[in-house]
Scaffold this motif. Sequence first.
Motif, PDB file in Angstrom:
ATOM      1  N   ASP A  61     113.769 125.582   8.958  1.00  0.00           N
ATOM      2  CA  ASP A  61     114.807 125.740   7.939  1.00  0.00           C
ATOM      3  C   ASP A  61     116.205 125.454   8.473  1.00  0.00           C
ATOM      4  O   ASP A  61     117.140 125.317   7.699  1.00  0.00           O
ATOM      5  CB  ASP A  61     114.766 127.159   7.360  1.00  0.00           C
ATOM      6  N   HIS A  62     116.331 125.376   9.771  1.00  0.00           N
ATOM      7  CA  HIS A  62     117.645 125.135  10.377  1.00  0.00           C
ATOM      8  C   HIS A  62     118.150 123.758   9.950  1.00  0.00           C
ATOM      9  O   HIS A  62     117.389 122.794   9.892  1.00  0.00           O
ATOM     10  CB  HIS A  62     117.538 125.228  11.905  1.00  0.00           C
ATOM     11  N   PRO A  63     119.441 123.637   9.637  1.00  0.00           N
ATOM     12  CA  PRO A  63     119.986 122.343   9.184  1.00  0.00           C
ATOM     13  C   PRO A  63     119.796 121.206  10.184  1.00  0.00           C
ATOM     14  O   PRO A  63     119.716 120.049   9.784  1.00  0.00           O
ATOM     15  CB  PRO A  63     121.475 122.630   8.973  1.00  0.00           C
ATOM     16  N   ASP A  64     119.719 121.528  11.484  1.00  0.00           N
ATOM     17  CA  ASP A  64     119.538 120.469  12.492  1.00  0.00           C
ATOM     18  C   ASP A  64     118.242 119.696  12.250  1.00  0.00           C
ATOM     19  O   ASP A  64     118.200 118.474  12.406  1.00  0.00           O
ATOM     20  CB  ASP A  64     119.529 121.057  13.901  1.00  0.00           C
ATOM     21  N   TYR A  65     117.176 120.400  11.853  1.00  0.00           N
ATOM     22  CA  TYR A  65     115.901 119.729  11.621  1.00  0.00           C
ATOM     23  C   TYR A  65     116.002 118.784  10.426  1.00  0.00           C
ATOM     24  O   TYR A  65     115.489 117.670  10.457  1.00  0.00           O
ATOM     25  CB  TYR A  65     114.773 120.744  11.419  1.00  0.00           C
TER      26      TYR A  65
ATOM     27  N   ASN B 168     118.800 120.139  24.048  1.00  0.00           N
ATOM     28  CA  ASN B 168     118.534 120.887  22.815  1.00  0.00           C
ATOM     29  C   ASN B 168     117.921 119.982  21.749  1.00  0.00           C
ATOM     30  O   ASN B 168     116.982 120.366  21.049  1.00  0.00           O
ATOM     31  CB  ASN B 168     119.810 121.542  22.288  1.00  0.00           C
TER      32      ASN B 168
ATOM     33  N   LYS C  71     114.050 120.097  20.060  1.00  0.00           N
ATOM     34  CA  LYS C  71     113.754 120.054  18.625  1.00  0.00           C
ATOM     35  C   LYS C  71     112.806 118.906  18.303  1.00  0.00           C
ATOM     36  O   LYS C  71     111.879 119.046  17.480  1.00  0.00           O
ATOM     37  CB  LYS C  71     115.059 119.927  17.838  1.00  0.00           C
TER      38      LYS C  71
END
Length: 147
Positions: A82-86, A120, A124
Amino acid sequence: MTRPDIRPPDPGTWLLDRLDAREQALTGQIEQTQTEIDTLTSRLGELSQAVEHLRISRKTLLALAEADPDPVEPDAPLAGFDHPDYRQILTVFSKTGGSLRARDLALAMDLPLTPNGIQNVRAKLKRLASRGILLETEPGLFTQPRP
């Protein structure tokens, strides 16, 4: 009657012959022992390598068990992401349509190109690849699977 001329053996020659015989015997033992040492050293290396492979396998299995305790439902591939980075990573992949490395992706996402920042992004990417959302076609190179 004449006696044949028999001389007693020379004590110096007799001692040298004994020393030569002893030296040859010890040399043979040295060669035999060295062969045994070489065989045991080789066997020790094989056993050490086998133990190291088992240790690596154990570490890998434990890391895999800790990394993904709950399997992802096949109908919800993005569950847990759910993290915006994904979402941003998947958006960049859909726009480029090709393969990317962590550094290229960090650049496309306007992230700092520091070793920590790139690492990082790589973590991901690896997480997305472990769930089948992305594919790692070669070490460090990621792409979207073809439908």
